[in-house]
Design a protein around this motif. Structure first.
Motif, PDB file in Angstrom:
ATOM      1  N   ASP A 156      -3.500  -9.656   1.906  1.00  0.00           N
ATOM      2  CA  ASP A 156      -3.041  -8.955   0.706  1.00  0.00           C
ATOM      3  C   ASP A 156      -2.318  -7.664   1.092  1.00  0.00           C
ATOM      4  O   ASP A 156      -2.610  -7.051   2.125  1.00  0.00           O
ATOM      5  CB  ASP A 156      -4.211  -8.622  -0.213  1.00  0.00           C
ATOM      6  CG  ASP A 156      -4.767  -9.851  -0.918  1.00  0.00           C
ATOM      7  OD1 ASP A 156      -4.123 -10.914  -0.834  1.00  0.00           O
ATOM      8  OD2 ASP A 156      -5.846  -9.747  -1.536  1.00  0.00           O
ATOM      9  N   CYS A 157      -1.395  -7.256   0.234  1.00  0.00           N
ATOM     10  CA  CYS A 157      -0.622  -6.036   0.476  1.00  0.00           C
ATOM     11  C   CYS A 157      -0.972  -5.000  -0.591  1.00  0.00           C
ATOM     12  O   CYS A 157      -0.948  -5.303  -1.791  1.00  0.00           O
ATOM     13  CB  CYS A 157       0.868  -6.351   0.447  1.00  0.00           C
ATOM     14  SG  CYS A 157       1.913  -5.013   1.040  1.00  0.00           S
ATOM     15  N   LEU A 158      -1.310  -3.794  -0.163  1.00  0.00           N
ATOM     16  CA  LEU A 158      -1.725  -2.722  -1.062  1.00  0.00           C
ATOM     17  C   LEU A 158      -0.743  -1.557  -0.988  1.00  0.00           C
ATOM     18  O   LEU A 158      -0.087  -1.344   0.027  1.00  0.00           O
ATOM     19  CB  LEU A 158      -3.118  -2.217  -0.673  1.00  0.00           C
ATOM     20  CG  LEU A 158      -4.226  -3.260  -0.503  1.00  0.00           C
ATOM     21  CD1 LEU A 158      -5.507  -2.572  -0.044  1.00  0.00           C
ATOM     22  CD2 LEU A 158      -4.453  -4.023  -1.796  1.00  0.00           C
ATOM     23  N   LYS A 159      -0.679  -0.786  -2.066  1.00  0.00           N
ATOM     24  CA  LYS A 159       0.081   0.461  -2.047  1.00  0.00           C
ATOM     25  C   LYS A 159      -0.746   1.514  -1.316  1.00  0.00           C
ATOM     26  O   LYS A 159      -1.915   1.723  -1.638  1.00  0.00           O
ATOM     27  CB  LYS A 159       0.380   0.929  -3.469  1.00  0.00           C
ATOM     28  CG  LYS A 159       1.338   0.034  -4.234  1.00  0.00           C
ATOM     29  CD  LYS A 159       1.595   0.594  -5.633  1.00  0.00           C
ATOM     30  CE  LYS A 159       2.571  -0.278  -6.399  1.00  0.00           C
ATOM     31  NZ  LYS A 159       2.816   0.257  -7.769  1.00  0.00           N
ATOM     32  N   VAL A 160      -0.136   2.174  -0.340  1.00  0.00           N
ATOM     33  CA  VAL A 160      -0.865   3.155   0.464  1.00  0.00           C
ATOM     34  C   VAL A 160      -0.018   4.415   0.623  1.00  0.00           C
ATOM     35  O   VAL A 160       1.162   4.450   0.264  1.00  0.00           O
ATOM     36  CB  VAL A 160      -1.235   2.592   1.858  1.00  0.00           C
ATOM     37  CG1 VAL A 160      -2.076   1.334   1.729  1.00  0.00           C
ATOM     38  CG2 VAL A 160       0.023   2.324   2.683  1.00  0.00           C
ATOM     39  N   GLY A 161      -0.641   5.449   1.184  1.00  0.00           N
ATOM     40  CA  GLY A 161       0.090   6.678   1.448  1.00  0.00           C
ATOM     41  C   GLY A 161      -0.678   7.584   2.388  1.00  0.00           C
ATOM     42  O   GLY A 161      -1.919   7.580   2.403  1.00  0.00           O
ATOM     43  N   LEU A 162       0.054   8.334   3.177  1.00  0.00           N
ATOM     44  CA  LEU A 162      -0.519   9.332   4.078  1.00  0.00           C
ATOM     45  C   LEU A 162      -0.464  10.677   3.366  1.00  0.00           C
ATOM     46  O   LEU A 162       0.608  11.111   2.929  1.00  0.00           O
ATOM     47  CB  LEU A 162       0.268   9.379   5.387  1.00  0.00           C
ATOM     48  CG  LEU A 162      -0.144  10.422   6.423  1.00  0.00           C
ATOM     49  CD1 LEU A 162      -1.596  10.226   6.853  1.00  0.00           C
ATOM     50  CD2 LEU A 162       0.791  10.350   7.630  1.00  0.00           C
TER      51      LEU A 162
END
Length: 234
Positions: free
Chosen positions: A37-43
């Motif tokens: 699965d692909c998730l929205k992420v951020g640093l």
């Protein structure tokens, strides 16, 4: 949580992140993600992107991340907020972060109880947590700058005029004669405590270069006024 956020310490390789806390639990139980699965992420304080779930178990989630997107733009607002009651302060800081405020200055005021400043609910750890939750909700990664101004008069006389040199200053006051008009550029928005700024404080803010405005005849709580006004900057 609409974007899974992490910091530099969560990286285990140059493009892999391992989460072992509430974020992993959210991915397992709420998002019900599975490998692939692909998730929205951020640093945090950096770029956004996507994260492919590589491994998921009861103790951790491992993601392969690609940070190739800019975060959403901030609103051109510095929020000058008389320190609210500590429980309310967390909610307001969370909401202001969601709404894209660039900077939050917590200000002392005559009606701010001294004990508020000593509460652990307004220490750096708790307010940082509230801001991160706000970022995760709105899909941003850039934290607002947080400043404390514990002395009203020195701040208003010495720091505020400089802050206003390239910005429009607005102070919310229920008995002001002018209605709110959205400024065209950078803005400093001052909102007082429950009961409002006292007349002396309003006078000092106006002397520093701010302009008073009202939202109408209804007297709003601080936690209602902040999102109501910030929403005008959409």
């Amino acid at each position: 949580m609409n974007r899974v956020l992490f910091n530099a310490q969560d990286f285990v390789t140059s493009d892999r992140v391992r989460l072992c806390d509430y974020r992993a639990d959210h991915i397992r139980r709420i998002l019900r993600a599975a490998p692939g699965d692909c998730l929205k992420v951020g640093l945090i304080n950096d770029r956004c992107g996507s994260g492919e779930v590589l491994e998921i178990n009861q103790s951790s989630v491992t993601l392969r991340v690609t940070l190739d997107q800019a975060p959403p733009p901030k609103r051109p607002v510095t929020l000058l907020l008389a320190l609210p009651r500590p429980k309310m302060a967390r909610r307001i800081v969370h909401a202001a972060t969601e709404l894209g405020v660039k900077k939050i200055i917590l200000l002392n005021s005559y009606r701010v109880e001294k004990s508020f400043w000593q509460s652990p609910l307004v220490d750096d750890t708790h307010l940082f947590s509230a801001m991160v939750e706000g970022l995760a909700q709105c899909g941003d990664t850039i934290l607002p700058t947080l400043q404390r101004a514990r002395l009203f008069k020195p701040f208003v006389e010495d720091e505020l005029p400089t802050l206003l040199s390239q910005r429009t200053g607005l102070v919310a006051h229920p008995y002001a004669s002018s209605a709110f008009t959205k400024p065209s550029g950078e803005t400093v928005l001052a909102i007082g405590p429950e009961g409002g700024f006292i007349p002396y404080e309003v006078e000092k803010l106006l002397e520093a270069g701010m302009q008073g405005f009202t939202l109408g005849p209804r007297i709003l709580k601080v936690e209602t006024a902040v999102p109501a006004i910030l929403g005008q900057f959409c």
